[in-house]
Design a protein around this motif. Structure first.
Motif, PDB file in Angstrom:
ATOM      1  N   MET A 162       0.829  -1.200   0.000  1.00  0.00           N
ATOM      2  CA  MET A 162       0.000   0.000   0.000  1.00  0.00           C
ATOM      3  C   MET A 162       0.865   1.254   0.000  1.00  0.00           C
ATOM      4  O   MET A 162       0.602   2.202  -0.752  1.00  0.00           O
ATOM      5  CB  MET A 162      -0.939   0.028   1.212  1.00  0.00           C
ATOM      6  N   ARG A 163       1.906   1.276   0.812  1.00  0.00           N
ATOM      7  CA  ARG A 163       2.790   2.440   0.878  1.00  0.00           C
ATOM      8  C   ARG A 163       3.494   2.658  -0.463  1.00  0.00           C
ATOM      9  O   ARG A 163       3.580   3.783  -0.960  1.00  0.00           O
ATOM     10  CB  ARG A 163       3.823   2.234   1.986  1.00  0.00           C
ATOM     11  N   GLU A 192      -5.167   5.301  -8.517  1.00  0.00           N
ATOM     12  CA  GLU A 192      -5.802   5.867  -7.338  1.00  0.00           C
ATOM     13  C   GLU A 192      -5.195   5.256  -6.083  1.00  0.00           C
ATOM     14  O   GLU A 192      -4.832   4.074  -6.079  1.00  0.00           O
ATOM     15  CB  GLU A 192      -7.306   5.593  -7.362  1.00  0.00           C
ATOM     16  N   PRO A 193      -5.083   6.040  -5.000  1.00  0.00           N
ATOM     17  CA  PRO A 193      -4.507   5.506  -3.762  1.00  0.00           C
ATOM     18  C   PRO A 193      -5.347   4.358  -3.203  1.00  0.00           C
ATOM     19  O   PRO A 193      -6.573   4.346  -3.334  1.00  0.00           O
ATOM     20  CB  PRO A 193      -4.528   6.709  -2.808  1.00  0.00           C
ATOM     21  N   TYR A 194      -4.679   3.386  -2.610  1.00  0.00           N
ATOM     22  CA  TYR A 194      -5.397   2.317  -1.924  1.00  0.00           C
ATOM     23  C   TYR A 194      -5.852   2.815  -0.561  1.00  0.00           C
ATOM     24  O   TYR A 194      -5.154   3.588   0.100  1.00  0.00           O
ATOM     25  CB  TYR A 194      -4.496   1.089  -1.762  1.00  0.00           C
ATOM     26  N   LYS A 195      -7.008   2.339  -0.136  1.00  0.00           N
ATOM     27  CA  LYS A 195      -7.591   2.817   1.114  1.00  0.00           C
ATOM     28  C   LYS A 195      -7.062   2.079   2.335  1.00  0.00           C
ATOM     29  O   LYS A 195      -7.124   2.609   3.453  1.00  0.00           O
ATOM     30  CB  LYS A 195      -9.117   2.670   1.047  1.00  0.00           C
ATOM     31  N   HIS A 251       2.535   1.724  -3.475  1.00  0.00           N
ATOM     32  CA  HIS A 251       1.590   2.174  -4.493  1.00  0.00           C
ATOM     33  C   HIS A 251       1.201   3.640  -4.272  1.00  0.00           C
ATOM     34  O   HIS A 251       1.243   4.459  -5.207  1.00  0.00           O
ATOM     35  CB  HIS A 251       0.336   1.311  -4.463  1.00  0.00           C
ATOM     36  N   ASN A 252       0.839   3.963  -3.047  1.00  0.00           N
ATOM     37  CA  ASN A 252       0.347   5.317  -2.775  1.00  0.00           C
ATOM     38  C   ASN A 252       1.441   6.370  -2.900  1.00  0.00           C
ATOM     39  O   ASN A 252       1.211   7.457  -3.455  1.00  0.00           O
ATOM     40  CB  ASN A 252      -0.277   5.383  -1.382  1.00  0.00           C
ATOM     41  N   GLN A 253       2.636   6.051  -2.396  1.00  0.00           N
ATOM     42  CA  GLN A 253       3.706   7.050  -2.379  1.00  0.00           C
ATOM     43  C   GLN A 253       4.535   7.071  -3.667  1.00  0.00           C
ATOM     44  O   GLN A 253       5.008   8.128  -4.086  1.00  0.00           O
ATOM     45  CB  GLN A 253       4.622   6.801  -1.177  1.00  0.00           C
ATOM     46  N   VAL A 257       1.402   6.486  -7.260  1.00  0.00           N
ATOM     47  CA  VAL A 257       0.425   7.578  -7.343  1.00  0.00           C
ATOM     48  C   VAL A 257       1.077   8.946  -7.143  1.00  0.00           C
ATOM     49  O   VAL A 257       0.950   9.839  -7.987  1.00  0.00           O
ATOM     50  CB  VAL A 257      -0.706   7.376  -6.311  1.00  0.00           C
ATOM     51  N   ALA A 258       1.778   9.106  -6.012  1.00  0.00           N
ATOM     52  CA  ALA A 258       2.305  10.431  -5.666  1.00  0.00           C
ATOM     53  C   ALA A 258       3.546  10.823  -6.469  1.00  0.00           C
ATOM     54  O   ALA A 258       3.674  11.963  -6.918  1.00  0.00           O
ATOM     55  CB  ALA A 258       2.613  10.483  -4.170  1.00  0.00           C
ATOM     56  N   ALA A 282      -5.260  -2.919  -0.977  1.00  0.00           N
ATOM     57  CA  ALA A 282      -4.092  -3.052  -1.852  1.00  0.00           C
ATOM     58  C   ALA A 282      -3.936  -4.497  -2.323  1.00  0.00           C
ATOM     59  O   ALA A 282      -3.727  -4.762  -3.511  1.00  0.00           O
ATOM     60  CB  ALA A 282      -2.832  -2.597  -1.119  1.00  0.00           C
TER      61      ALA A 282
END
Length: 231
Positions: free
Chosen positions: A72-73, A89-92, A75-77, A80-81, A97
């Motif tokens: 998750m980290r 899209e960020p995972y919740k 993917h999101n950081q 995505v970022a 994830a």
């Protein structure tokens, strides 16, 4: 892919890290072949590298537990970022994830060596064939579990994909099917041993269970001859 075709060089497909990229692999190679034909060059699938994501462990449950938070980290950081991949899209949550990355058609494996072997073979078949599968190095798991994952790739996945164990399995099957032939051969060897007085005597004190087991398979009449020779 067009430039690879134009100059007849190798290429690595990075888009295969996303589901839509996996789907597009056959089309991508078509671009290379078309460009090569136009430029009067040639391209070879053996020089095509496909990039994939994975984390494996002894069981799927263990692999998921080791990778879920880091996935998750990452993917999101990162996806995505940092990369700002279109449509990402960020995972919740870590569970979200895992759900997205292991769904049918997903571009990653979080499971066992067998799961990874299956994915590589599937991608190879659907793409029409490529020369090398390259693993993306990430930090979904901690360093220790990441090292174990790559160790399992080296020990189980690579030998399977490259066919190193095919002959071993063929040999195993041959032994299973022809077990009776090997048993008779063992009996014949033991029969010759039992005909020799000194060998028969030495056999009485052997500590090797394999030899003892083999001697037990000698037909009774031959075994009796061996005993008489020893006496």
């Amino acid at each position: 892919m067009t430039l690879a075709g134009k100059y007849g060089i190798g290429i690595i497909s990075l888009g295969s890290m996303a589901p839509e990229g996996l789907t597009a692999l056959p089309t991508q190679w078509g671009f290379a072949e078309s460009a090569a034909k136009k430029a009067g060059t040639t391209v070879d699938r053996k020089n095509w590298r496909v990039l994939l994501n994975w984390h494996i462990a002894e069981t799927r449950e263990k692999a998921i537990e080791e990778a879920r938070v880091g996935l998750m980290r990452w993917h999101n950081q990162y996806i995505v970022a940092t990369l700002q991949r279109p449509g990402a899209e960020p995972y919740k949550s870590p569970d979200h994830a895992i759900e997205q990355m292991t769904a049918p058609g997903a571009a990653a494996v979080i499971g066992t060596p067998d799961d990874l072997v299956k994915m590589i073979k599937d991608v190879h078949a659907k793409s029409g064939g490529f020369g090398h599968c390259v693993g993306f190095v990430h930090d979904w798991a901690n360093p220790e579990n990441t090292f174990k994952s790559w160790d399992m790739v080296a020990r189980y996945v690579i030998p399977e994909i490259n066919g190193y164990v095919a002959k071993l399995r063929e040999s195993e099957r041959h032994l299973q099917v022809n077990r009776a032939v090997f048993d008779r051969a063992g009996q014949a060897i033991m029969a010759k041993i039992m005909e020799n007085k000194d060998a028969a005597e030495a056999l009485k004190v052997t500590s090797n269970p394999r030899v003892a087991a083999a001697s037990a398979q000698v037909p009774k009449e031959i075994g009796n001859k061996g005993k008489q020779a020893a006496e």
